[in-house]
Design an enzyme around this catalytic site. Structure first.
Site, PDB file in Angstrom:
ATOM      1  CE  LYS A 150      -1.939  -0.982   3.937  1.00 33.80           C
ATOM      2  NZ  LYS A 150      -1.198  -2.234   4.263  1.00 33.80           N
ATOM      3  NE  ARG A 206      -4.176  -0.087   9.878  1.00 32.33           N
ATOM      4  CZ  ARG A 206      -2.904  -0.360   9.613  1.00 32.33           C
ATOM      5  NH1 ARG A 206      -2.363  -1.452  10.028  1.00 32.33           N
ATOM      6  NH2 ARG A 206      -2.183   0.481   8.943  1.00 32.33           N
ATOM      7  NE  ARG A 234       8.142  -2.744   5.848  1.00 31.71           N
ATOM      8  CZ  ARG A 234       6.855  -2.568   6.093  1.00 31.71           C
ATOM      9  NH1 ARG A 234       6.100  -1.875   5.257  1.00 31.71           N
ATOM     10  NH2 ARG A 234       6.301  -3.096   7.157  1.00 31.71           N
ATOM     11  NE  ARG A 280       7.072  -0.784   9.800  1.00 28.19           N
ATOM     12  CZ  ARG A 280       5.901  -0.645   9.188  1.00 28.19           C
ATOM     13  NH1 ARG A 280       5.827   0.070   8.081  1.00 28.19           N
ATOM     14  NH2 ARG A 280       4.819  -1.209   9.669  1.00 28.19           N
ATOM     15  NE  ARG A 314       2.668  -5.229  10.973  1.00 25.92           N
ATOM     16  CZ  ARG A 314       3.648  -4.970  10.102  1.00 25.92           C
ATOM     17  NH1 ARG A 314       4.837  -5.523  10.259  1.00 25.92           N
ATOM     18  NH2 ARG A 314       3.421  -4.185   9.085  1.00 25.92           N
TER      19      ARG A 314
HETATM   20  P1  AP5 Z   1       4.976  -1.604   1.687  1.00 25.05           P
HETATM   21  O1  AP5 Z   1       4.604  -0.716   0.575  1.00 25.05           O
HETATM   22  O2  AP5 Z   1       5.813  -1.045   2.793  1.00 25.05           O
HETATM   23  O3  AP5 Z   1       3.684  -2.345   2.276  1.00 25.05           O
HETATM   24  P2  AP5 Z   1       2.475  -1.795   3.121  1.00 25.05           P
HETATM   25  O4  AP5 Z   1       1.249  -2.430   2.609  1.00 25.05           O
HETATM   26  O5  AP5 Z   1       2.497  -0.296   3.178  1.00 25.05           O
HETATM   27  O6  AP5 Z   1       2.863  -2.437   4.504  1.00 25.05           O
HETATM   28  P3  AP5 Z   1       2.885  -1.872   6.003  1.00 25.05           P
HETATM   29  O7  AP5 Z   1       3.627  -2.911   6.818  1.00 25.05           O
HETATM   30  O8  AP5 Z   1       3.461  -0.485   6.088  1.00 25.05           O
HETATM   31  O9  AP5 Z   1       1.419  -1.864   6.345  1.00 25.05           O
HETATM   32  P4  AP5 Z   1       0.778  -1.989   7.694  1.00 25.05           P
HETATM   33  O10 AP5 Z   1      -0.590  -1.691   7.315  1.00 25.05           O
HETATM   34  O11 AP5 Z   1       0.985  -3.215   8.474  1.00 25.05           O
HETATM   35  O12 AP5 Z   1       1.630  -0.967   8.581  1.00 25.05           O
HETATM   36  P5  AP5 Z   1       1.419   0.530   8.989  1.00 25.05           P
HETATM   37  O13 AP5 Z   1       2.703   1.211   8.856  1.00 25.05           O
HETATM   38  O14 AP5 Z   1       0.217   1.098   8.321  1.00 25.05           O
HETATM   39  O15 AP5 Z   1       5.746  -2.874   1.034  1.00 25.05           O
HETATM   40  C1  AP5 Z   1       6.279  -3.906   1.867  1.00 25.05           C
HETATM   41  C2  AP5 Z   1       7.606  -4.393   1.255  1.00 25.05           C
HETATM   42  O16 AP5 Z   1       7.347  -5.035   0.006  1.00 25.05           O
HETATM   43  C3  AP5 Z   1       8.606  -3.270   0.934  1.00 25.05           C
HETATM   44  O17 AP5 Z   1       9.904  -3.741   1.207  1.00 25.05           O
HETATM   45  C4  AP5 Z   1       8.442  -3.024  -0.566  1.00 25.05           C
HETATM   46  O18 AP5 Z   1       9.643  -2.579  -1.146  1.00 25.05           O
HETATM   47  C5  AP5 Z   1       8.059  -4.412  -1.068  1.00 25.05           C
HETATM   48  N1  AP5 Z   1       7.114  -4.385  -2.203  1.00 25.05           N
HETATM   49  C6  AP5 Z   1       6.034  -3.578  -2.342  1.00 25.05           C
HETATM   50  N2  AP5 Z   1       5.384  -3.878  -3.481  1.00 25.05           N
HETATM   51  C7  AP5 Z   1       6.059  -4.920  -4.052  1.00 25.05           C
HETATM   52  C8  AP5 Z   1       5.870  -5.690  -5.249  1.00 25.05           C
HETATM   53  N3  AP5 Z   1       4.838  -5.469  -6.058  1.00 25.05           N
HETATM   54  N4  AP5 Z   1       6.729  -6.688  -5.515  1.00 25.05           N
HETATM   55  C9  AP5 Z   1       7.776  -6.935  -4.679  1.00 25.05           C
HETATM   56  N5  AP5 Z   1       8.030  -6.246  -3.552  1.00 25.05           N
HETATM   57  C10 AP5 Z   1       7.172  -5.244  -3.231  1.00 25.05           C
HETATM   58  O19 AP5 Z   1       1.015   0.374  10.519  1.00 25.05           O
HETATM   59  C11 AP5 Z   1       1.972  -0.016  11.504  1.00 25.05           C
HETATM   60  C12 AP5 Z   1       1.291  -0.098  12.858  1.00 25.05           C
HETATM   61  O20 AP5 Z   1       0.745   1.191  13.225  1.00 25.05           O
HETATM   62  C13 AP5 Z   1       0.079  -1.052  12.956  1.00 25.05           C
HETATM   63  O21 AP5 Z   1       0.485  -2.390  13.187  1.00 25.05           O
HETATM   64  C14 AP5 Z   1      -0.689  -0.440  14.119  1.00 25.05           C
HETATM   65  O22 AP5 Z   1      -0.094  -0.789  15.356  1.00 25.05           O
HETATM   66  C15 AP5 Z   1      -0.524   1.040  13.895  1.00 25.05           C
HETATM   67  N6  AP5 Z   1      -1.600   1.627  13.039  1.00 25.05           N
HETATM   68  C16 AP5 Z   1      -1.440   2.179  11.818  1.00 25.05           C
HETATM   69  N7  AP5 Z   1      -2.641   2.594  11.344  1.00 25.05           N
HETATM   70  C17 AP5 Z   1      -3.559   2.285  12.293  1.00 25.05           C
HETATM   71  C18 AP5 Z   1      -4.980   2.450  12.372  1.00 25.05           C
HETATM   72  N8  AP5 Z   1      -5.696   2.998  11.383  1.00 25.05           N
HETATM   73  N9  AP5 Z   1      -5.602   1.989  13.498  1.00 25.05           N
HETATM   74  C19 AP5 Z   1      -4.905   1.444  14.510  1.00 25.05           C
HETATM   75  N10 AP5 Z   1      -3.566   1.259  14.495  1.00 25.05           N
HETATM   76  C20 AP5 Z   1      -2.893   1.675  13.381  1.00 25.05           C
END
Ligand code: AP5
Length: 216
Positions: free
Chosen positions: A15, A90, A129, A162, A173
């Site tokens: 995403k 979420r 990542r 991370r 997660r």
């Molecule tokens: P990446 O683009 O980083 O993936 P992502 O979907 O953004 O993954 P996240 O881990 O950031 O999502 P998340 O929702 O768990 O975490 P968030 O930071 O929001 O890609 C991942 C990897 O794959 C990278 O290395 C990239 O290079 C590679 N890649 C991408 N596309 C590719 C492809 N097509 N082919 C090959 N490789 C590829 O949240 C973190 C924490 O914050 C949560 O666990 C929670 O505790 C809190 N939080 C955040 N938002 C909320 C909310 N709304 N409510 C409550 N808690 C929240």
């Protein structure tokens, strides 16, 4: 252009990778709740201190804290012509809070893109990542390696893994996503504005599919 977009999908599906370009292409700010929360943790603010214990375990930060944080962000002037929300809502409670806020102004979400991929793909992406702590650029040790191992291509800082990309936390997660977030897929499907994007392919192929979906 005034467009409100949600990027929905499991951890590691890509995403954030897709959101940066899609937001720029649509002329709206990219609002990642994960990025905002990590900045709060780094700043050791009250919110960051409260959020850290949940994030370290791969649990969701309580709805009340996240909803207030997002409401504050959406009130900023750069959001007056739309935004791309990445990682929010979420939970059903977060979705309801967002819809109530929008309804006050007679507005709705225009499009929800649901990025999907099987767990084995997600685990591979999360495990490999690497992120730049300085300019926040993202890399992957296999699929998007930096030119010099461990060093950011853009600013030269040392890349980090991370804390929540450790195997036990990744597992939690994914379970939390299934238990608390996946029901939003049906919610937005029923609202008639959801498009599923098969996210098993290359970054470019997924970007093309996302761009096509956002044209409709
Ligand atoms: P990446 O683009 O980083 O993936 P992502 O979907 O953004 O993954 P996240 O881990 O950031 O999502 P998340 O929702 O768990 O975490 P968030 O930071 O929001 O890609 C991942 C990897 O794959 C990278 O290395 C990239 O290079 C590679 N890649 C991408 N596309 C590719 C492809 N097509 N082919 C090959 N490789 C590829 O949240 C973190 C924490 O914050 C949560 O666990 C929670 O505790 C809190 N939080 C955040 N938002 C909320 C909310 N709304 N409510 C409550 N808690 C929240």
């Amino acid at each position: 252009m005034n467009v409100k977009i949600i990027f929905l999908g499991p951890p590691g599906v890509g995403k954030g990778t897709q959101a940066k370009e899609a937001a720029a292409a649509n002329g709206v700010p990219h609002i990642s709740t994960g990025d905002i929360l990590r900045a709060e943790v780094d700043a050791r603010s009250d919110l960051g201190t409260q959020a850290k214990s949940y994030m370290d375990k791969g649990e969701l930060v309580p709805d009340g804290l996240v909803v207030e944080m997002v409401a504050h962000r959406l009130a900023q002037p750069d959001c007056s012509h739309g935004y791309l929300l990445d990682g929010f809502p979420r939970t059903m409670a977060q979705a309801a809070a967002l819809e109530a806020k929008l309804a006050e102004r007679g507005e709705t979400i225009d499009r929800v893109l649901y990025f999907s991929a099987p767990d084995e793909v997600l685990i591979r992406r999360l495990s490999g990542r690497r992120t730049c702590p300085n300019c926040k650029a993202g890399f992957h040790v296999e699929t998007m390696p930096p030119k010099t191992e461990g060093v950011c291509d853009h600013c030269g800082a040392e890349l980090i893994q991370r804390a929540d990309d450790e195997p036990a936390t990744i597992k939690n997660r994914l379970e939390v996503y299934t238990a608390r977030t996946a029901e939003l897929i049906d919610h937005y499907e029923n609202a008639g504005n959801l498009t599923e994007i098969d996210s098993t392919g290359t970054v470019d192929a997924i970007a093309d599919a996302a761009s096509e979906a956002l044209k409709t």
